[in-house]
Each structure stands twice: as structure tokens, then as C-alpha cells.
Scaffold this active site. Structure first.
Site, PDB file in Angstrom:
ATOM      1  CG  ASP A  58     -20.068 -47.967 -42.686  1.00  0.00           C
ATOM      2  OD1 ASP A  58     -20.265 -49.124 -43.124  1.00  0.00           O
ATOM      3  OD2 ASP A  58     -20.369 -47.634 -41.517  1.00  0.00           O
ATOM      4  CG  ASP A  79     -13.292 -54.873 -46.330  1.00  0.00           C
ATOM      5  OD1 ASP A  79     -13.144 -54.705 -45.099  1.00  0.00           O
ATOM      6  OD2 ASP A  79     -13.277 -56.002 -46.854  1.00  0.00           O
ATOM      7  CG  ASN A 106     -17.637 -46.546 -34.428  1.00  0.00           C
ATOM      8  OD1 ASN A 106     -17.929 -46.781 -33.255  1.00  0.00           O
ATOM      9  ND2 ASN A 106     -18.513 -46.710 -35.410  1.00  0.00           N
ATOM     10  CE1 TYR A 171     -17.005 -57.027 -30.356  1.00  0.00           C
ATOM     11  CE2 TYR A 171     -17.296 -57.444 -28.014  1.00  0.00           C
ATOM     12  CZ  TYR A 171     -17.340 -56.585 -29.090  1.00  0.00           C
ATOM     13  OH  TYR A 171     -17.708 -55.269 -28.900  1.00  0.00           O
ATOM     14  CE  LYS A 175     -14.678 -54.136 -30.362  1.00  0.00           C
ATOM     15  NZ  LYS A 175     -14.584 -52.891 -31.155  1.00  0.00           N
ATOM     16  CB  THR A 206     -26.417 -49.912 -32.429  1.00  0.00           C
ATOM     17  OG1 THR A 206     -25.669 -51.134 -32.386  1.00  0.00           O
ATOM     18  CG2 THR A 206     -25.826 -48.914 -31.462  1.00  0.00           C
TER      19      THR A 206
END
Length: 267
Positions: A58, A79, A106, A171, A175, A206
Site C-alpha cells: 500500500d 506506488d 485490490n 472510473y 474498471k 469504506t
């Protein structure tokens, strides 16, 4: 019913094999991106609890606290849009644990902006994280898994893999690209024993939007009514699907876009 691994030959019975969920990843090595929070952290928790050795990646500095919660987890800040991060992470898994069996792509970013207000920088940023970065990790994992004799690549996608999200041009496109990459990996990986699948998630409560909204969780929870189940997902629910697809229980599943969207695409 306890899950069992597939027979190693057409005549071998699985009736005498003891295989509990708590140990289904025993001896396996996993790499998880976007691991510091949310779905990524829940996925690390499940993999760790079920016996896997885990490398967690991360860009967030709070990643360093993971080994305190999950002893033995190896963390690496980086990154994912940088090619060297993927190479370094896979190499860390091989050097520390002897190989790589599971990749969970993820890490991701989102953006809600009308198409006429979406800038070139917006587009490039979303593509860099959601598609380009995931490609780097998948490519490096694919190489390690080929040497290992097989493996599983699972990505956190979105219901926007298959339906349009208003004010989500960058976005949705990113995806969608990830879904198509998954299918190519499945086709190329099949003969090598490498499976690839993507979870088309609905809205998840989240802190995914915390970089530009202080009320990230409350805002995401407000989309409950868009789902026939009447609520949004909890991170652990998506992590469960990711881990299922990575497990021997999904041994004949590859190239799939698996909906875990609370029915939002059924409307």
C-alpha cells in the site's frame, strides 16, 4: 460443508482428505495491494487466518501496523502505478516465502465527475491506478506463478465493469479495462494452471473516498436504496468473495466477472 481441494487425478477420491476452511491456504503465498484499509485489510486478515503467508502492499504509511495485528505478514510501501513496485513486491514474496500463489489486485481509486468536466489528468490518474497498476502486478505475478506451476489472480472490480455509472467515465472505463485484462489472463493462464477472476462489487462502506470527502463512509452508505438488498456492502463481505475465488473451492472458475453487488445490476 467443509471445502475440499479438487482430486489430483480423475480416480482419486476426496472423501478421506481433511480440509478445513481455517487452513485452506496453508503453504500458499499471497500478495495483496491496497492492503492498509477496507477490503484490502479484510482480505489480508482472511488469508492470514486461513494459513497463507502474505505480502501486503500500500502507499499509505499506516500499512506498517499490519504485522502487529497479523504476525508474519510482510509489508511494503509503494506506488502501484510504478512498474518497479510490482517487480519489487513479487520479488519480495519469492525471496521471503519461496514463490507466489495468489495475487489480489485490490488497490484502486474512484472519481465522480461529469464527462465534460473530466480532465486528461483525471482520466490518466484513474487508468494508472485501476488498470495500469493492476496490469503491472498481474504481469509480474503471472511470471512467478508460471514458474510455480499455477496460481490465482483475483481483482477487486466494480459493477461498473458491466453497467454505466453516470459521472463516472474515467472510473467505469478503468474498471472495464480491468475486467478485460482479467479475461485475457484467464485465457493465457489456463494451460499454465493460472486462474484469473474479478469481483464486480457494489457500493462498499469504506473510507475509499476519504481523500476528497471527510464523510466517506456516511456518503457511501447513503447509496443503500440503489441495491435491492437495501444496504451497501461491508468490506469483509467482498473479501470473502475474493478469497473464495483464490481458493481451491473455485478451482474451475476462471475468466469470470463475479457480481457481489447486492443486486444493483439486476435492476
Amino acid at each position: 460443508m467443509s471445502p475440499v481441494p479438487p482430486p489430483t487425478s480423475p480416480t482419486e477420491s476426496t472423501e478421506s482428505i481433511e480440509f478445513t476452511e481455517s487452513a485452506e491456504f496453508a503453504g500458499k503465498v499471497a500478495l495483496v495491494t491496497g492492503a492498509a484499509r477496507g477490503v484490502g485489510k479484510e482480505t489480508v486478515a482472511l488469508l492470514h487466518a486461513r494459513g497463507a503467508r502474505v505480502v501486503a502492499v500500500d502507499v499509505r504509511p499506516d500499512l506498517k501496523s499490519l504485522p502487529d495485528e497479523f504476525p508474519g505478514v510482510l509489508t511494503m510501501n509503494g506506488d502501484i502505478t510504478r512498474e518497479e513496485t510490482a517487480s519489487r513486491a513479487v520479488r519480495a514474496a519469492v525471496d521471503a516465502f519461496g514463490g507466489l500463489d495468489i495475487l489480489v489486485n485490490n488497490a484502486g481509486r474512484t472519481l465522480n465527475r461529469p464527462v465534460t468536466e473530466t480532465t486528461a489528468e483525471d482520466w490518466d490518474t484513474l487508468m494508472a491506478v485501476n488498470a495500469r497498476g493492476s496490469f503491472f502486478f498481474a504481469r509480474e505475478a503471472f511470471r512467478a506463478m508460471k514458474a510455480r506451476g499455477g496460481g490465482s489472480i483475483v481483482s477487486t472490480g466494480s459493477y461498473t465493469c458491466t453497467v454505466a455509472l453516470p459521472e463516472g467515465a474515467a472510473y467505469s472505463a478503468s474498471k472495464g479495462a480491468l475486467a478485460q485484462l482479467t479475461k485475457v489472463l484467464a485465457v493465457e493462464g489456463g494451460p499454465l494452471g493460472i486462474r484469473a477472476n474479478i469481483v464486480a462489487a457494489g457500493v462498499i462502506e469504506t473510507d475509499f473516498l476519504d481523500s476528497f470527502r471527510s464523510d466517506s463512509r456516511a456518503y457511501l452508505a447513503s447509496f443503500a436504496d440503489a441495491h435491492p438488498l437495501g444496504r451497501v456492502a461491508h468490506p469483509g463481505e467482498i473479501a470473502e468473495v475474493l478469497c473464495f475465488l483464490a481458493s481451491p473451492r473455485a478451482a474451475f472458475v476462471t475468466g469470470a466477472v463475479v457480481a457481489a453487488d447486492g443486486g444493483i445490476t439486476a435492476v
